[in-house]
Enzyme design. Sequence first.
Site, PDB file in Angstrom:
ATOM      1  N   SER A 558      -3.329 -54.560   8.197  1.00  0.00           N
ATOM      2  CA  SER A 558      -3.441 -53.119   8.018  1.00  0.00           C
ATOM      3  C   SER A 558      -2.217 -52.619   7.262  1.00  0.00           C
ATOM      4  CB  SER A 558      -3.623 -52.437   9.377  1.00  0.00           C
ATOM      5  OG  SER A 558      -4.072 -51.114   9.216  1.00  0.00           O
ATOM      6  N   ASP A 641     -14.980 -53.408   7.505  1.00  0.00           N
ATOM      7  CA  ASP A 641     -13.759 -52.609   7.576  1.00  0.00           C
ATOM      8  C   ASP A 641     -13.955 -51.393   6.692  1.00  0.00           C
ATOM      9  OD1 ASP A 641     -11.299 -51.478   7.633  1.00  0.00           O
ATOM     10  OD2 ASP A 641     -10.189 -53.261   7.016  1.00  0.00           O
ATOM     11  N   HIS A 673     -12.148 -54.124  10.931  1.00  0.00           N
ATOM     12  CA  HIS A 673     -10.710 -54.116  10.668  1.00  0.00           C
ATOM     13  C   HIS A 673     -10.038 -55.239  11.443  1.00  0.00           C
ATOM     14  CE1 HIS A 673      -7.343 -52.059   8.891  1.00  0.00           C
ATOM     15  NE2 HIS A 673      -6.766 -51.792  10.037  1.00  0.00           N
TER      16      HIS A 673
END
Length: 726
Positions: A558, A641, A673
């Site tokens: 991320s 995601d 994600h």
Amino acid sequence: MAAAKWLIASLAFASSGLAFTPEDFISAPRRGEAIPDPKGELAVFHVSKYNFDKKDRPSGWNLLNLKNGDINVLTTDSDVSEITWLGDGTKVVYINGTDSVKGGVGIWISDAKNFGNAYKAGSVNGAFSGLKLAKSGDKINFVGYGQSTTKGDLYNEAAAKEAVSSARIYDSLFVRHWDTYVGTQFNAVFSGTLTKSGDKYSFDGKLKNLVQPVKYAESPYPPFGGSGDYDLSSDGKTVAFMSKAPELPKANLTTSYIFLVPHDGSRVAEPINKRNGPRTPQGIEGASSSPVFSPDGKRIAYLQMAAKNYESDRRVIHIAEVGTNKPVQRIASNWDRSPEAVKWSSDGRTLYVTAEDHATGKLFTLPADARDNHKPAVVKHDGSVSSFYFIGSSKSVLISGNSLWSNALYQVATPDRPNRKLFYANEHDPELKGLGPNDIEPLWVDGARTKIHSWIVKPTGFDKNKVYPLAFLIHGGPQGSWGDNWSTRWNPRVWADQGYVVVAPNPTGSTGFGQKLTDDITNDWGGAPYKDLVKIWEHVHDHIKYIDTDNGIAAGASFGGFMVNWIQGQDLGRKFKALVSHDGTFVGSSKIGTDELFFIEHDFNGTFFEARQNYDRWDCSKPELVAKWSTPQLVVHNDFDFRLSVAEGVGLFNVLQEKGVPSRFLNFPDETHWVTKPENSLVWHQQVLGWVNKWSGINKSNPKSIKLSDCPIEVVDHEAHSYFDY
């Protein structure tokens, strides 16, 4: 065969130093929060364990003795999805996921001391969970949640009519959120009643939707909302729930309200803290959370942020009187920590709250009428607190927690007393054998603007006279942290036991070190956080003799993935032998494709079209940065995601390939994600650890470490030569 070979190798090498393998990590029992009975004698908790041979995860429920820590099996029925105490001795209510109603669930009643002697109280016509109960006369009122249709009925996927077309049509945001395209169904809190006849309770199947009458309201709020988003008063007559502000654009603002509504739904729910409302403190417009009634039902405590577009603003405790128009009171409003959950003591005089403090989730107490400058007191416990429940009417609480060295810590904590251990998983589970706090230590380094914290995680059998390659792990968020928590995805101990010393920094933007450090990353993604990381790396290089930085690697997901991509184009990128970027942004302008626009509009000080220069400032794809790329890099990105489109990862890999940089792309078409499915998680670990082990030299120094070839998935390789060979 490759998977079997890898398993044998892992087990063989355990005695040589790599004690904690990915298979140990994935297959270790996972335990839920322990919930005590009304008398404080027993607690019930959920447990599951993945079986690689059978490819399944059987689950069940156990009882924890709160006096001596003994554990006994309550049921091994995997269809029992949740259990809650009825409020009458050791009697329980549970939900069974199989029912005579197709797509529905059954509500059952039993006794924890004779669980097999259960009876069915009734059926719910759809998926339903999050039970909360309260006696109301000779009845028991309850609330729970499920999906609602636009008409307010409980949605039953199994009974729903199949659409004639797969088209989706939108006139407003969200289009998609986290991992799902937003549809016409939404979460709602429903109420119902268990009626007593003789010595048994029954449910007539009738539910009242408490949320749907408020147009555009939703509770619990996805993707992470649950039973903590609502509460039921002790007399069973009033329900509180949190919803994002129905009248405001949900993708652009974080504003949310706490609504109050009669349990029977006889009136439409009304917010107590509406923006600019008569009861709401001036300037408080942010996200609300954790509504909890006082024991007498006359007050409600909740948490709220001030900023209307900032999901990481500081939460402050608020208390409102129920049934009056008196202004809401702010409690300990100057405390520079952000509480996450709040509960009342049995006498209603004290609040117990959890909050992150210096990378540890701690439990605090404070008076329910605390003034602005009051500093809450810490309650002693081990690890980080996940949840807590009062034991009977005492001041003691049963804590369910975890740490960097154990995935389950059950303990009793009492203000001003030492904690009492009940059950620590690392002392019980063979998969976690050998893990403990001795291999974990904090590191503080002067950063770009202030001292910065990191965790050092050492491998099993660590020898300070030996040298171990550095694994530099960068957390996501960016407003997040590496806490003293167990992660079921990125677990520092799994990395360490490949033969690394892990350094997990908490640079500018991290939470739990005061709001200023969190806020200082705004519009500075590649600035102060990057400088912090450089200074930490330099400190490790210059002062920690047992860490080999010459053969170190860096990895992150991320925001951590963005930072790895940023590092690839900076001088620090040349200090690592390999990089791993998981679900990280690559092209600055592509951030507009995310779901929660409030996130980027806060972090980059404006909208995509009004503050474009801020989005471009920290663009990893700038030609002058790409020109520096040379460090081998693994790119991981998944199809579901929707925060960061998979095109980000594909684009990054395209450039790495055309640049001739050794690189690989790992994609899971059924993951989000995060990578959460056990078999996918195993492949993720084989690829990620195999990649860094190859380039760091771990594979050469330790032939039994994980290799890329250990993964059973065939690699797609269509070309005999790279682009630049022609």
